[in-house]
Design a protein around this motif. Sequence first.
Motif, PDB file in Angstrom:
ATOM      1  N   PRO A   1       0.835  -1.203   0.000  1.00 47.27           N
ATOM      2  CA  PRO A   1       0.000   0.000   0.000  1.00 47.27           C
ATOM      3  C   PRO A   1       0.870   1.253   0.000  1.00 47.27           C
ATOM      4  O   PRO A   1       1.824   1.333   0.775  1.00 47.27           O
ATOM      5  CB  PRO A   1      -0.803  -0.097   1.309  1.00 47.27           C
TER       6      PRO A   1
ATOM      7  N   GLY B   1       2.818   3.370  -4.935  1.00 49.02           N
ATOM      8  CA  GLY B   1       2.725   4.198  -6.147  1.00 49.02           C
ATOM      9  C   GLY B   1       2.042   3.493  -7.303  1.00 49.02           C
ATOM     10  O   GLY B   1       2.192   3.907  -8.458  1.00 49.02           O
ATOM     11  N   LYS B   2       1.260   2.462  -7.017  1.00 44.72           N
ATOM     12  CA  LYS B   2       0.579   1.718  -8.095  1.00 44.72           C
ATOM     13  C   LYS B   2      -0.346   2.643  -8.886  1.00 44.72           C
ATOM     14  O   LYS B   2      -0.312   2.669 -10.111  1.00 44.72           O
ATOM     15  CB  LYS B   2      -0.234   0.535  -7.519  1.00 44.72           C
ATOM     16  N   GLY B   3      -1.186   3.379  -8.149  1.00 44.22           N
ATOM     17  CA  GLY B   3      -2.131   4.284  -8.825  1.00 44.22           C
ATOM     18  C   GLY B   3      -1.403   5.405  -9.551  1.00 44.22           C
ATOM     19  O   GLY B   3      -1.739   5.752 -10.692  1.00 44.22           O
ATOM     20  N   THR B   4      -0.382   5.959  -8.909  1.00 49.03           N
ATOM     21  CA  THR B   4       0.397   7.066  -9.491  1.00 49.03           C
ATOM     22  C   THR B   4       1.032   6.632 -10.811  1.00 49.03           C
ATOM     23  O   THR B   4       0.943   7.327 -11.829  1.00 49.03           O
ATOM     24  CB  THR B   4       1.503   7.478  -8.482  1.00 49.03           C
TER      25      THR B   4
ATOM     26  N   THR C   1      -8.815  -2.162  -8.607  1.00 44.59           N
ATOM     27  CA  THR C   1      -9.846  -2.750  -7.734  1.00 44.59           C
ATOM     28  C   THR C   1     -10.143  -1.802  -6.568  1.00 44.59           C
ATOM     29  O   THR C   1     -11.282  -1.712  -6.122  1.00 44.59           O
ATOM     30  CB  THR C   1      -9.426  -4.148  -7.232  1.00 44.59           C
TER      31      THR C   1
ATOM     32  N   ARG D   1     -14.043   1.757  -3.961  1.00 45.56           N
ATOM     33  CA  ARG D   1     -14.409   3.072  -3.389  1.00 45.56           C
ATOM     34  C   ARG D   1     -15.633   3.665  -4.087  1.00 45.56           C
ATOM     35  O   ARG D   1     -16.464   4.312  -3.455  1.00 45.56           O
ATOM     36  CB  ARG D   1     -13.210   4.032  -3.431  1.00 45.56           C
TER      37      ARG D   1
ATOM     38  N   GLN E   1      -8.123  -4.828   6.112  1.00 46.62           N
ATOM     39  CA  GLN E   1      -8.099  -6.214   5.623  1.00 46.62           C
ATOM     40  C   GLN E   1      -8.415  -6.257   4.133  1.00 46.62           C
ATOM     41  O   GLN E   1      -8.973  -5.308   3.570  1.00 46.62           O
ATOM     42  CB  GLN E   1      -9.158  -7.065   6.368  1.00 46.62           C
TER      43      GLN E   1
ATOM     44  N   VAL F   1     -10.590  -7.509   0.961  1.00 43.97           N
ATOM     45  CA  VAL F   1     -11.965  -7.925   0.660  1.00 43.97           C
ATOM     46  C   VAL F   1     -11.861  -9.391   0.183  1.00 43.97           C
ATOM     47  O   VAL F   1     -10.901  -9.761  -0.499  1.00 43.97           O
ATOM     48  CB  VAL F   1     -12.554  -6.986  -0.426  1.00 43.97           C
TER      49      VAL F   1
ATOM     50  N   GLY G   1      -3.590  -3.106  -8.263  1.00 42.58           N
ATOM     51  CA  GLY G   1      -4.135  -3.560  -6.973  1.00 42.58           C
ATOM     52  C   GLY G   1      -4.752  -4.938  -7.057  1.00 42.58           C
ATOM     53  O   GLY G   1      -5.402  -5.388  -6.112  1.00 42.58           O
TER      54      GLY G   1
ATOM     55  N   ARG H   1      -4.032  -9.600  -5.349  1.00 44.03           N
ATOM     56  CA  ARG H   1      -3.466  -9.352  -4.024  1.00 44.03           C
ATOM     57  C   ARG H   1      -3.349 -10.644  -3.222  1.00 44.03           C
ATOM     58  O   ARG H   1      -2.929 -10.605  -2.063  1.00 44.03           O
ATOM     59  CB  ARG H   1      -4.369  -8.377  -3.254  1.00 44.03           C
TER      60      ARG H   1
ATOM     61  N   GLN I   1      -6.155 -15.036  -6.286  1.00 43.81           N
ATOM     62  CA  GLN I   1      -6.533 -14.030  -7.303  1.00 43.81           C
ATOM     63  C   GLN I   1      -5.616 -14.120  -8.523  1.00 43.81           C
ATOM     64  O   GLN I   1      -6.065 -13.941  -9.657  1.00 43.81           O
ATOM     65  CB  GLN I   1      -6.462 -12.614  -6.711  1.00 43.81           C
TER      66      GLN I   1
ATOM     67  N   ARG J   1       4.178   8.388   3.125  1.00 38.27           N
ATOM     68  CA  ARG J   1       3.328   8.762   1.973  1.00 38.27           C
ATOM     69  C   ARG J   1       1.835   8.647   2.305  1.00 38.27           C
ATOM     70  O   ARG J   1       1.036   9.514   1.945  1.00 38.27           O
ATOM     71  CB  ARG J   1       3.601   7.818   0.794  1.00 38.27           C
TER      72      ARG J   1
ATOM     73  N   ARG K   1      -1.068  11.400   2.288  1.00 38.10           N
ATOM     74  CA  ARG K   1      -2.255  11.288   1.435  1.00 38.10           C
ATOM     75  C   ARG K   1      -3.523  11.390   2.282  1.00 38.10           C
ATOM     76  O   ARG K   1      -4.500  12.030   1.886  1.00 38.10           O
ATOM     77  CB  ARG K   1      -2.253   9.960   0.668  1.00 38.10           C
TER      78      ARG K   1
ATOM     79  N   ARG L   1      -2.461  -2.766   7.171  1.00 40.80           N
ATOM     80  CA  ARG L   1      -2.422  -3.038   5.717  1.00 40.80           C
ATOM     81  C   ARG L   1      -1.049  -3.531   5.291  1.00 40.80           C
ATOM     82  O   ARG L   1      -0.938  -4.420   4.444  1.00 40.80           O
ATOM     83  CB  ARG L   1      -2.797  -1.766   4.933  1.00 40.80           C
TER      84      ARG L   1
ATOM     85  N   GLY M   1      12.095   7.554  -5.160  1.00 44.46           N
ATOM     86  CA  GLY M   1      12.760   8.518  -6.043  1.00 44.46           C
ATOM     87  C   GLY M   1      11.704   9.315  -6.768  1.00 44.46           C
ATOM     88  O   GLY M   1      10.528   9.296  -6.359  1.00 44.46           O
TER      89      GLY M   1
HETATM   90  P1  B4P Z   1      -0.728   5.514  -4.653  1.00 48.69           P
HETATM   91  O1  B4P Z   1      -0.190   5.401  -6.032  1.00 48.69           O
HETATM   92  O2  B4P Z   1      -2.056   6.171  -4.507  1.00 48.69           O
HETATM   93  O3  B4P Z   1      -0.801   4.137  -3.867  1.00 48.69           O
HETATM   94  P2  B4P Z   1      -1.385   2.723  -4.203  1.00 48.69           P
HETATM   95  O4  B4P Z   1      -0.179   1.810  -4.143  1.00 48.69           O
HETATM   96  O5  B4P Z   1      -2.158   2.735  -5.479  1.00 48.69           O
HETATM   97  O6  B4P Z   1      -2.465   2.533  -3.038  1.00 48.69           O
HETATM   98  P3  B4P Z   1      -3.191   1.502  -2.075  1.00 48.69           P
HETATM   99  O7  B4P Z   1      -2.491   0.173  -2.064  1.00 48.69           O
HETATM  100  O8  B4P Z   1      -3.327   2.224  -0.799  1.00 48.69           O
HETATM  101  O9  B4P Z   1      -4.661   1.364  -2.520  1.00 48.69           O
HETATM  102  P4  B4P Z   1      -5.763   0.492  -3.218  1.00 48.69           P
HETATM  103  O10 B4P Z   1      -6.676   1.524  -3.673  1.00 48.69           O
HETATM  104  O11 B4P Z   1      -5.213  -0.457  -4.250  1.00 48.69           O
HETATM  105  O12 B4P Z   1       0.370   6.266  -3.816  1.00 48.69           O
HETATM  106  C1  B4P Z   1       0.197   6.598  -2.456  1.00 48.69           C
HETATM  107  C2  B4P Z   1       0.713   7.992  -2.172  1.00 48.69           C
HETATM  108  O13 B4P Z   1       2.111   8.084  -2.438  1.00 48.69           O
HETATM  109  C3  B4P Z   1       0.037   9.075  -3.016  1.00 48.69           C
HETATM  110  O14 B4P Z   1      -0.294  10.144  -2.203  1.00 48.69           O
HETATM  111  C4  B4P Z   1       1.104   9.476  -4.043  1.00 48.69           C
HETATM  112  O15 B4P Z   1       1.024  10.824  -4.420  1.00 48.69           O
HETATM  113  C5  B4P Z   1       2.400   9.198  -3.281  1.00 48.69           C
HETATM  114  N1  B4P Z   1       3.490   8.792  -4.165  1.00 48.69           N
HETATM  115  C6  B4P Z   1       3.399   7.936  -5.220  1.00 48.69           C
HETATM  116  N2  B4P Z   1       4.618   7.780  -5.811  1.00 48.69           N
HETATM  117  C7  B4P Z   1       5.494   8.549  -5.070  1.00 48.69           C
HETATM  118  C8  B4P Z   1       6.915   8.806  -5.156  1.00 48.69           C
HETATM  119  N3  B4P Z   1       7.687   8.245  -6.108  1.00 48.69           N
HETATM  120  N4  B4P Z   1       7.484   9.616  -4.224  1.00 48.69           N
HETATM  121  C9  B4P Z   1       6.727  10.195  -3.245  1.00 48.69           C
HETATM  122  N5  B4P Z   1       5.359  10.003  -3.121  1.00 48.69           N
HETATM  123  C10 B4P Z   1       4.777   9.193  -4.012  1.00 48.69           C
HETATM  124  O16 B4P Z   1      -6.440  -0.446  -2.074  1.00 48.69           O
HETATM  125  C11 B4P Z   1      -7.201   0.035  -0.977  1.00 48.69           C
HETATM  126  C12 B4P Z   1      -7.893  -1.116  -0.213  1.00 48.69           C
HETATM  127  O17 B4P Z   1      -8.901  -1.763  -1.065  1.00 48.69           O
HETATM  128  C13 B4P Z   1      -7.015  -2.297   0.236  1.00 48.69           C
HETATM  129  O18 B4P Z   1      -6.377  -2.054   1.478  1.00 48.69           O
HETATM  130  C14 B4P Z   1      -8.044  -3.464   0.317  1.00 48.69           C
HETATM  131  O19 B4P Z   1      -8.790  -3.445   1.520  1.00 48.69           O
HETATM  132  C15 B4P Z   1      -9.010  -3.181  -0.821  1.00 48.69           C
HETATM  133  N6  B4P Z   1      -8.630  -3.918  -2.046  1.00 48.69           N
HETATM  134  C16 B4P Z   1      -8.210  -3.342  -3.216  1.00 48.69           C
HETATM  135  N7  B4P Z   1      -7.919  -4.307  -4.131  1.00 48.69           N
HETATM  136  C17 B4P Z   1      -8.155  -5.505  -3.515  1.00 48.69           C
HETATM  137  C18 B4P Z   1      -7.994  -6.865  -3.925  1.00 48.69           C
HETATM  138  N8  B4P Z   1      -7.526  -7.179  -5.153  1.00 48.69           N
HETATM  139  N9  B4P Z   1      -8.315  -7.853  -3.055  1.00 48.69           N
HETATM  140  C19 B4P Z   1      -8.775  -7.563  -1.830  1.00 48.69           C
HETATM  141  N10 B4P Z   1      -8.935  -6.299  -1.362  1.00 48.69           N
HETATM  142  C20 B4P Z   1      -8.625  -5.267  -2.200  1.00 48.69           C
END
Ligand code: B4P
Length: 189
Positions: free
Chosen positions: A10, A13-16, A32, A37, A58, A60, A86, A89, A93, A124, A128, A145, A173
């Motif tokens: 978590p 930076g997956k979404g980014t 996902t 959301r 946790q 889903v 995402g 996980r 899956q 981070r 956020r 998480r 970086g």
């Molecule tokens: P993001 O890019 O937003 O992070 P993420 O890895 O996509 O997010 P996450 O794992 O939390 O969420 P998800 O929605 O998949 O980056 C985070 C922050 O870092 C941002 O503010 C960004 O600006 C900053 N950033 C990025 N790159 C950077 C860099 N290089 N330097 C500095 N800052 C940086 O999942 C949310 C929840 O949904 C899970 O906990 C789970 O409960 C559920 N879920 C989702 N998918 C699921 C699945 N397949 N199975 C079961 N549950 C699931």
Amino acid sequence: MKNIVIFGPPGSGKGTQSDKIIDEFGLAHISTGDVLRAEIAKETDLGILAKKYIDDGQLVPDDVIIGMLAGKLDELKNTKGVIFDGFPRTTAQAVALKEMLNERETDVAAMISLEVNKEELIDRLLKRGKASGRSDDNLETIEKRINVYHKQTAPVIEFYKMEGTHYPVHGVGSVDDIFSDIAHIISKA
Ligand code: B4P
């Protein structure tokens, strides 16, 4: 089709990075987390169920997520490929994704695994949380998480190592430098 899994703990930076991959390679995107959301915001049965798990840090349950993903995949026709953000996980899956793609005569071309240390992830996500108000971006839930990631999600790496499609990327970086490493991998995949 060129299908890419973007993977990592978590806040890695997956979404980014997905946003940049979409711009550069014109792939479709399934996050996902974003789908869940959106369901929570609409207060659907799925959203009400998912909120309990997400707020507790946790995952889903697999059957819920796999059914949801199959529906999303059917909505995407004639695409050059999909970024799975995402998902998967869990190893269950990952197996389900392979089956779904094989049924459509395609597979995962590359699994890009973002590697970021725990202190950076916490930093981070706390930042956020302040900006977005996301209910799961508080210290207690973030630590849960990260633990769930190590127990349930990290084993997915072994699945893709066996498949021969695992590509680790240093995820600390500048966003652009990290993207340049990712783009190099996708171009060759
Ligand atoms: P993001 O890019 O937003 O992070 P993420 O890895 O996509 O997010 P996450 O794992 O939390 O969420 P998800 O929605 O998949 O980056 C985070 C922050 O870092 C941002 O503010 C960004 O600006 C900053 N950033 C990025 N790159 C950077 C860099 N290089 N330097 C500095 N800052 C940086 O999942 C949310 C929840 O949904 C899970 O906990 C789970 O409960 C559920 N879920 C989702 N998918 C699921 C699945 N397949 N199975 C079961 N549950 C699931």
